[in-house]
Design a protein around this motif. Structure first.
Motif, PDB file in Angstrom:
ATOM      1  N   GLY A  84      29.375  46.518  40.261  1.00 22.92           N
ATOM      2  CA  GLY A  84      30.140  45.794  39.242  1.00 22.92           C
ATOM      3  C   GLY A  84      30.875  44.580  39.778  1.00 22.92           C
ATOM      4  N   LEU A  85      30.610  44.198  41.019  1.00 20.94           N
ATOM      5  CA  LEU A  85      31.383  43.137  41.676  1.00 20.94           C
ATOM      6  C   LEU A  85      30.747  41.751  41.565  1.00 20.94           C
ATOM      7  CD1 LEU A  85      32.106  45.007  45.040  1.00 20.94           C
ATOM      8  CD2 LEU A  85      33.770  44.604  43.219  1.00 20.94           C
ATOM      9  N   GLY A  86      29.589  41.654  40.923  1.00 20.62           N
ATOM     10  CA  GLY A  86      28.896  40.368  40.915  1.00 20.62           C
ATOM     11  C   GLY A  86      28.510  39.976  42.331  1.00 20.62           C
ATOM     12  N   ALA A  88      30.316  39.097  44.689  1.00 20.26           N
ATOM     13  CA  ALA A  88      31.213  39.597  45.730  1.00 20.26           C
ATOM     14  C   ALA A  88      30.589  40.781  46.461  1.00 20.26           C
ATOM     15  CB  ALA A  88      32.568  39.985  45.133  1.00 20.26           C
TER      16      ALA A  88
ATOM     17  N   VAL B  92      35.409  34.959  44.749  1.00 22.84           N
ATOM     18  CA  VAL B  92      36.386  34.638  43.705  1.00 22.84           C
ATOM     19  C   VAL B  92      36.782  33.165  43.788  1.00 22.84           C
ATOM     20  CG1 VAL B  92      38.629  35.226  42.705  1.00 22.84           C
ATOM     21  CG2 VAL B  92      37.215  37.021  43.727  1.00 22.84           C
ATOM     22  N   LEU B  95      34.020  31.175  42.209  1.00 26.71           N
ATOM     23  CA  LEU B  95      33.977  31.302  40.748  1.00 26.71           C
ATOM     24  C   LEU B  95      35.155  30.618  40.072  1.00 26.71           C
ATOM     25  CD1 LEU B  95      32.984  34.896  39.614  1.00 26.71           C
ATOM     26  CD2 LEU B  95      31.862  32.748  39.067  1.00 26.71           C
ATOM     27  N   ARG B 119      26.071  29.782  41.781  1.00 27.22           N
ATOM     28  CA  ARG B 119      26.556  29.729  40.402  1.00 27.22           C
ATOM     29  C   ARG B 119      26.448  28.337  39.782  1.00 27.22           C
ATOM     30  NH1 ARG B 119      28.569  33.932  37.553  1.00 27.22           N
ATOM     31  NH2 ARG B 119      28.264  35.832  38.738  1.00 27.22           N
TER      32      ARG B 119
ATOM     33  N   THR C  83      37.264  36.249  37.994  1.00 30.24           N
ATOM     34  CA  THR C  83      37.023  36.897  39.292  1.00 30.24           C
ATOM     35  C   THR C  83      35.589  37.379  39.448  1.00 30.24           C
ATOM     36  OG1 THR C  83      37.572  39.141  38.562  1.00 30.24           O
ATOM     37  CG2 THR C  83      39.417  37.757  39.319  1.00 30.24           C
ATOM     38  N   GLY C  84      34.925  37.688  38.338  1.00 32.65           N
ATOM     39  CA  GLY C  84      33.579  38.244  38.430  1.00 32.65           C
ATOM     40  C   GLY C  84      33.529  39.654  38.993  1.00 32.65           C
ATOM     41  N   LEU C  85      34.697  40.288  39.136  1.00 32.09           N
ATOM     42  CA  LEU C  85      34.775  41.584  39.825  1.00 32.09           C
ATOM     43  C   LEU C  85      34.726  42.779  38.875  1.00 32.09           C
ATOM     44  CD1 LEU C  85      37.731  40.726  42.232  1.00 32.09           C
ATOM     45  CD2 LEU C  85      35.326  40.937  42.906  1.00 32.09           C
ATOM     46  N   GLY C  86      34.648  42.537  37.553  1.00 29.81           N
ATOM     47  CA  GLY C  86      34.741  43.660  36.628  1.00 29.81           C
ATOM     48  C   GLY C  86      36.100  44.319  36.751  1.00 29.81           C
TER      49      GLY C  86
ATOM     50  N   ARG D 119      35.072  53.509  31.832  1.00 30.50           N
ATOM     51  CA  ARG D 119      33.637  53.292  31.689  1.00 30.50           C
ATOM     52  C   ARG D 119      32.910  54.454  31.016  1.00 30.50           C
ATOM     53  NH1 ARG D 119      30.915  48.874  33.406  1.00 30.50           N
ATOM     54  NH2 ARG D 119      32.404  47.320  34.094  1.00 30.50           N
TER      55      ARG D 119
END
Lengths: 153, 153, 153, 153
Positions: A84-86, A88, B92, B95, B119, C83-86, D119
C-alpha cells in the motif's frame, strides 16, 4: 524448522520483451538453485519472469507490491505482500535484499539501484542502469548471479 | 486566508562544499521570491543552504525528515515533518513537489530524481545527475529556477 | 524569516455531521489563534472543518494525504503533501504532531491515536476514542485546545 | 512449485510474560499446522513466541521489521524484511494479512487492529484490545485460530 532465507532482489520494469524476460527467468532460476529467495516488486515483466524462474526451481518468491491488492501479484509469487506504499515500497525492496540484480528497467529500477547503493548494498547490472562504477556489470544471467552471490558470502 | 502554497523540491546531499551551498542558497532564495515554498529533506548541506535562502527571503520551507526527531531539522526549516520512514521519505519528497531542482548530490538525490521522473514530475539538474535527456540541464541557479517554474505554469 | 511552526494534529473521520464539523472548525480556529499550525489528513469531514477553521483564522494547514493527487486536498489546506503511502501516512501524522486532538472518528482515527500514544505523544479526545486513561478527555473545543497546548508548553 | 502462501498476522507486544508467550506459541504452531504462513513484526515477546511456534511446526514466518537491520529479527523468522519504515510498517502488517490474531499487546498492537479493521480485515482478539464488537473474541489459542481461519475460507 526452515532456515532463514537469503534474500536477493531482482528488479526491472513491469513490461519487457521476450529476450529480457528469458534473462530474468534464468536469473530467478539460478538464484533458487543456489538456495536464495527472490525479492521483487511482484508485478509483471522482469518481475514475473524472475518469479517464474525461481518458483519453477522450487524457490521462494517474495513480492512487495505497491498497491493494496494481493491479487495483483504475478502467479509465481509465493509470498504476496501488498504494502500500500506506492513507489515508497522501492525503499523496502532495497533494504530487504542482501544484494540486487537489475535487469533492463526504467525509472523505478533506477530508484531502487540508488536506494540500494545509498545503503551500501551490492548491485549487479544486467543491461540496466549503471550510474557509476560501484554498480557491478554482468555479461549474462549466470554471471549476474555469480557476482551477486560473491558479494554476500 | 493563506493561498495554497506551490511546492518545489530542492534535493541534494547532506554535506557539500561552499560553492555548492552558495548555489543552493540562491535557488532557495529565488524560489521564495517567486512565491513558491521549498520542499526538501530538512537536513544539512544542500538542504540547509536552500532552506536558508528560502527562509531569509520570507518563504516557507517544508522539511520531510527521514527520522523521528523534529529537532534534526536544520534551523531554516519552518515546517519540520519527521516522517520516521527512512529513505522511503524520498518517495514522499518526489510526490509532494510539483517540480524538483537537483543540486550536486549522491545516491539519495539520484533516487529522488528517479522517483520523480517515474511520476512524470519535471526535474532540473544543476551540476547533478542527469540519467537521461528528460532531466533538464541548468547552467546557473537563476536558470534552474526559471526552468522549474516554466514547467509548472 | 518565519519562525518554526508548532504543529498540532487534528484527526477524525472523512465524513461527519454538522455538529461535529462545528466542533472541528472551532478547534482549528483556536489552534491558529494560538499560533499553531494544524496537521491533518487533508481530506473531508473533520479534517476539512478543522482546516477551514485554521485557515480562516490565518493559520497554516498541512494536509498529509494518503494518495498521490494534491488536488484531493480540501480547499483549506495551505500545504498539500500527497504522500502516496495509503494508511501508512497515519504514522507520519502521529509523528509530525507535537500533540493531537481527536474528534469523533473511526478506525483510521483510532490508529492515529494508538500510533501517537506509542510514541508518547499527548492525545486529547473530544467525543472520540479513549482506549485508556492516558488519552485526555475534553468537554469542549476550547477545552481540547487548552489541554493540547498545556501538554506541549 | 510452491503454492501461494496464506498469510495470517499475529500481533502483540515485543515483551510479554510466560503465559502470554505460551498462548502465542500455540497460535503460531496451529497456524503452521493449518498450512498458513505467519506475518508478524519480527521482534520479541508475542512475535518471537508465535514465530517459534510456527517455525517449529515447519511453517514460514515473515517478519516485517520496523528498522533497517535484518539481524534484529528473532531467530524463528524465516523471511526477515527490514522495512526501515518505523511504526508505519504496522500498516503493511495489516494489509499483508488476510486476517489477524491479536494477543495481549500495547499501543502498537492497537494501531494494527485499527489499521486492519479500517481495511475490513477480520481481527481476532485473544486477551487483547477489543475496541468494538467487530473484533472477534477468542477464549483460547485453538479458538483464535479457528475463528481466524473461518473468516478467510
Amino acid at each position: 524448522m526452515q532456515p532463514r532465507q537469503r534474500l536477493i532482489g531482482v528488479i526491472g520494469a513491469a513490461a519487457c520483451d521476450a529476450a529480457v524476460a528469458a534473462r530474468a527467468y534464468e536469473v530467478g532460476r539460478r538464484l533458487a538453485e543456489a538456495g536464495c529467495a527472490v525479492v521483487c516488486g511482484g508485478l509483471g515483466g522482469v518481475m514475473a519472469a524472475a518469479s517464474r524462474g525461481a518458483a519453477e526451481a522450487g524457490g521462494l518468491v517474495i513480492g512487495l507490491l505497491p498497491g493494496d491488492d494481493p491479487h495483483a501479484a504475478n502467479p509465481y509469487v509465493t509470498v504476496a505482500i501488498p504494502t500500500g506504499l506506492g513507489e515508497a515500497r522501492n525503499a523496502v525492496i532495497a533494504l530487504a535484499s542482501e544484494a540486487l540484480i537489475a535487469i533492463a528497467g526504467g525509472w523505478g529500477t533506477l530508484s531502487e539501484i540508488a536506494l540500494a547503493r545509498k545503503r551500501g548494498k551490492p548491485v549487479v547490472s544486467l543491461d540496466s542502469w549503471r550510474p557509476d562504477d560501484s554498480v557491478l556489470c554482468a555479461t549474462s544471467p549466470r554471471h549476474a548471479v555469480e557476482l551477486a552471490l560473491a558479494t554476500v558470502r
